[in-house]
Design a protein around this motif. Structure first.
Motif, PDB file in Angstrom:
ATOM      1  N   CYS A  60      54.883  20.255  64.368  1.00  0.00           N
ATOM      2  CA  CYS A  60      54.695  18.871  63.930  1.00  0.00           C
ATOM      3  C   CYS A  60      54.240  18.838  62.485  1.00  0.00           C
ATOM      4  O   CYS A  60      53.829  19.843  61.922  1.00  0.00           O
ATOM      5  N   GLY A  61      54.312  17.674  61.887  1.00  0.00           N
ATOM      6  CA  GLY A  61      53.829  17.452  60.537  1.00  0.00           C
ATOM      7  C   GLY A  61      52.465  16.791  60.579  1.00  0.00           C
ATOM      8  O   GLY A  61      52.088  16.162  61.566  1.00  0.00           O
ATOM      9  N   VAL A  62      51.705  16.944  59.491  1.00  0.00           N
ATOM     10  CA  VAL A  62      50.402  16.295  59.343  1.00  0.00           C
ATOM     11  C   VAL A  62      50.307  15.778  57.909  1.00  0.00           C
ATOM     12  O   VAL A  62      50.711  16.460  56.979  1.00  0.00           O
ATOM     13  N   PHE A  77      50.682  17.479  52.685  1.00  0.00           N
ATOM     14  CA  PHE A  77      51.467  17.665  53.909  1.00  0.00           C
ATOM     15  C   PHE A  77      51.346  19.090  54.447  1.00  0.00           C
ATOM     16  O   PHE A  77      51.328  20.050  53.695  1.00  0.00           O
ATOM     17  N   CYS A  78      51.292  19.174  55.767  1.00  0.00           N
ATOM     18  CA  CYS A  78      51.139  20.449  56.454  1.00  0.00           C
ATOM     19  C   CYS A  78      52.088  20.489  57.645  1.00  0.00           C
ATOM     20  O   CYS A  78      52.341  19.455  58.276  1.00  0.00           O
ATOM     21  N   VAL A  79      52.598  21.659  57.943  1.00  0.00           N
ATOM     22  CA  VAL A  79      53.380  21.882  59.161  1.00  0.00           C
ATOM     23  C   VAL A  79      52.522  22.732  60.084  1.00  0.00           C
ATOM     24  O   VAL A  79      51.968  23.748  59.665  1.00  0.00           O
ATOM     25  N   PHE A  97      50.895  24.750  54.456  1.00  0.00           N
ATOM     26  CA  PHE A  97      50.857  23.543  53.637  1.00  0.00           C
ATOM     27  C   PHE A  97      52.047  23.527  52.688  1.00  0.00           C
ATOM     28  O   PHE A  97      52.412  24.566  52.120  1.00  0.00           O
ATOM     29  N   CYS A  98      52.634  22.355  52.499  1.00  0.00           N
ATOM     30  CA  CYS A  98      53.746  22.191  51.555  1.00  0.00           C
ATOM     31  C   CYS A  98      53.170  22.173  50.140  1.00  0.00           C
ATOM     32  O   CYS A  98      52.269  21.385  49.856  1.00  0.00           O
ATOM     33  N   PRO A  99      53.684  23.021  49.238  1.00  0.00           N
ATOM     34  CA  PRO A  99      53.087  23.120  47.909  1.00  0.00           C
ATOM     35  C   PRO A  99      53.273  21.880  47.031  1.00  0.00           C
ATOM     36  O   PRO A  99      52.478  21.638  46.136  1.00  0.00           O
ATOM     37  N   ASP A 101      53.522  17.757  46.894  1.00  0.00           N
ATOM     38  CA  ASP A 101      53.315  16.506  47.624  1.00  0.00           C
ATOM     39  C   ASP A 101      54.467  15.519  47.429  1.00  0.00           C
ATOM     40  O   ASP A 101      54.754  14.708  48.309  1.00  0.00           O
ATOM     41  N   ASP A 102      55.127  15.566  46.273  1.00  0.00           N
ATOM     42  CA  ASP A 102      56.222  14.634  46.000  1.00  0.00           C
ATOM     43  C   ASP A 102      57.490  14.998  46.768  1.00  0.00           C
ATOM     44  O   ASP A 102      58.251  14.115  47.157  1.00  0.00           O
ATOM     45  N   LEU A 103      57.735  16.270  46.953  1.00  0.00           N
ATOM     46  CA  LEU A 103      58.868  16.738  47.755  1.00  0.00           C
ATOM     47  C   LEU A 103      58.354  17.830  48.689  1.00  0.00           C
ATOM     48  O   LEU A 103      58.478  19.021  48.411  1.00  0.00           O
ATOM     49  N   PRO A 104      57.726  17.429  49.817  1.00  0.00           N
ATOM     50  CA  PRO A 104      57.176  18.434  50.732  1.00  0.00           C
ATOM     51  C   PRO A 104      58.296  19.269  51.350  1.00  0.00           C
ATOM     52  O   PRO A 104      59.207  18.726  51.965  1.00  0.00           O
ATOM     53  N   MET A 105      58.193  20.588  51.170  1.00  0.00           N
ATOM     54  CA  MET A 105      59.260  21.462  51.648  1.00  0.00           C
ATOM     55  C   MET A 105      58.703  22.816  52.064  1.00  0.00           C
ATOM     56  O   MET A 105      57.859  23.378  51.370  1.00  0.00           O
ATOM     57  N   VAL A 106      59.172  23.298  53.205  1.00  0.00           N
ATOM     58  CA  VAL A 106      58.893  24.657  53.670  1.00  0.00           C
ATOM     59  C   VAL A 106      60.176  25.195  54.292  1.00  0.00           C
ATOM     60  O   VAL A 106      61.057  24.419  54.664  1.00  0.00           O
ATOM     61  N   PRO A 107      60.297  26.510  54.440  1.00  0.00           N
ATOM     62  CA  PRO A 107      61.485  27.063  55.087  1.00  0.00           C
ATOM     63  C   PRO A 107      61.567  26.666  56.562  1.00  0.00           C
ATOM     64  O   PRO A 107      60.543  26.471  57.216  1.00  0.00           O
ATOM     65  N   SER A 108      62.777  26.577  57.059  1.00  0.00           N
ATOM     66  CA  SER A 108      62.990  26.302  58.478  1.00  0.00           C
ATOM     67  C   SER A 108      62.809  27.590  59.282  1.00  0.00           C
ATOM     68  O   SER A 108      63.192  28.664  58.839  1.00  0.00           O
ATOM     69  N   VAL A 109      62.227  27.455  60.473  1.00  0.00           N
ATOM     70  CA  VAL A 109      62.074  28.618  61.363  1.00  0.00           C
ATOM     71  C   VAL A 109      62.995  28.517  62.590  1.00  0.00           C
ATOM     72  O   VAL A 109      62.819  29.232  63.557  1.00  0.00           O
ATOM     73  N   HIS A 110      64.009  27.641  62.506  1.00  0.00           N
ATOM     74  CA  HIS A 110      64.875  27.456  63.681  1.00  0.00           C
ATOM     75  C   HIS A 110      65.704  28.692  64.014  1.00  0.00           C
ATOM     76  O   HIS A 110      66.127  28.856  65.150  1.00  0.00           O
ATOM     77  N   GLU A 111      65.935  29.571  63.046  1.00  0.00           N
ATOM     78  CA  GLU A 111      66.665  30.809  63.351  1.00  0.00           C
ATOM     79  C   GLU A 111      65.758  31.848  64.009  1.00  0.00           C
ATOM     80  O   GLU A 111      66.244  32.782  64.627  1.00  0.00           O
TER      81      GLU A 111
END
Length: 198
Positions: A60-62, A77-79, A97-99, A101-111
């Motif tokens: 989830c996001g926070v 923002f945090c995942v 934590f997303c580095p 704040d304007d474009l919160p982004m982290v890698p996907s772990v779906h793989e």
């Protein structure tokens, strides 16, 4: 040695300097890692024989923008990922934590854990967190053309648009919100003997 202490030692040994923070509270461990290490740490958590977190239970996001009455200083923002090791009967909360704040982004772990797919779509839809490398990152709960991310703390409670059925056009139409914002004040009972208390 307790199960929590055993897991804590295993995490510190296997992950080393990638551990930014490791906190034990109420019988649960929370591991915080940097965004640059997130994907590698996730793969290690799944594959290392000492850890074997085979299952992603939740993601989830926070939005921390109003955390601690506005005194919080850090990334907004945090995942948060909840993991389960069936092999060792361990649970772990993983935070990144997303580095930006304007474009919160982290890698996907779906793989790594395919159960992350729809959870990441939900966090994207509701918080605007972008999961880099996700193959189908699109809204999952809000309507087509929805503007904004409704779980962000700065999203208005009444939203931006409202919909209604127009009998003349014989279809549902969207229009700017016409509801006046109001402040709801809770009712306070000031009777001395209320509820039988003296």
């Amino acid at each position: 040695m307790s199960k929590i202490q055993t897991l804590q030692n295993a995490l510190e040994t296997v992950l080393g300097a990638k551990v930014k923070r490791l906190v034990a509270d109420r019988g649960e461990l929370t591991l915080t890692v940097g965004a640059a290490d997130y994907l590698e740490v996730a793969r290690t958590l799944r594959d290392a024989p000492e850890l074997r977190f085979e299952q992603l239970i939740d993601l989830c996001g926070v939005d921390y923008s109003t955390y601690g009455d506005g005194r919080y200083e850090g990334p907004r923002f945090c995942v948060v990922v909840h993991l389960l090791s069936i092999t060792h009967n361990w649970r772990l909360r993983l935070k990144v934590f997303c580095p930006d704040d304007d474009l919160p982004m982290v890698p996907s772990v779906h793989e790594i854990w395919n159960s992350a797919n729809w959870f990441e779509r939900e966090a994207f839809d509701l918080f605007g967190i972008v999961f880099e490398g996700h193959l189908d990152l699109r809204r999952i709960l809000t309507d087509y053309g929805f503007i904004g991310h409704p779980f962000r703390k700065d999203f208005p409670l009444s939203g931006h648009v409202e919909m209604r059925y127009d009998a003349e056009q014989r279809r549902v139409i969207y229009q700017p919100v016409t509801i006046e914002p109001r402040e709801i004040t809770p009712r306070i009972i000031r009777e001395e003997n209320y509820g039988g208390l003296h």
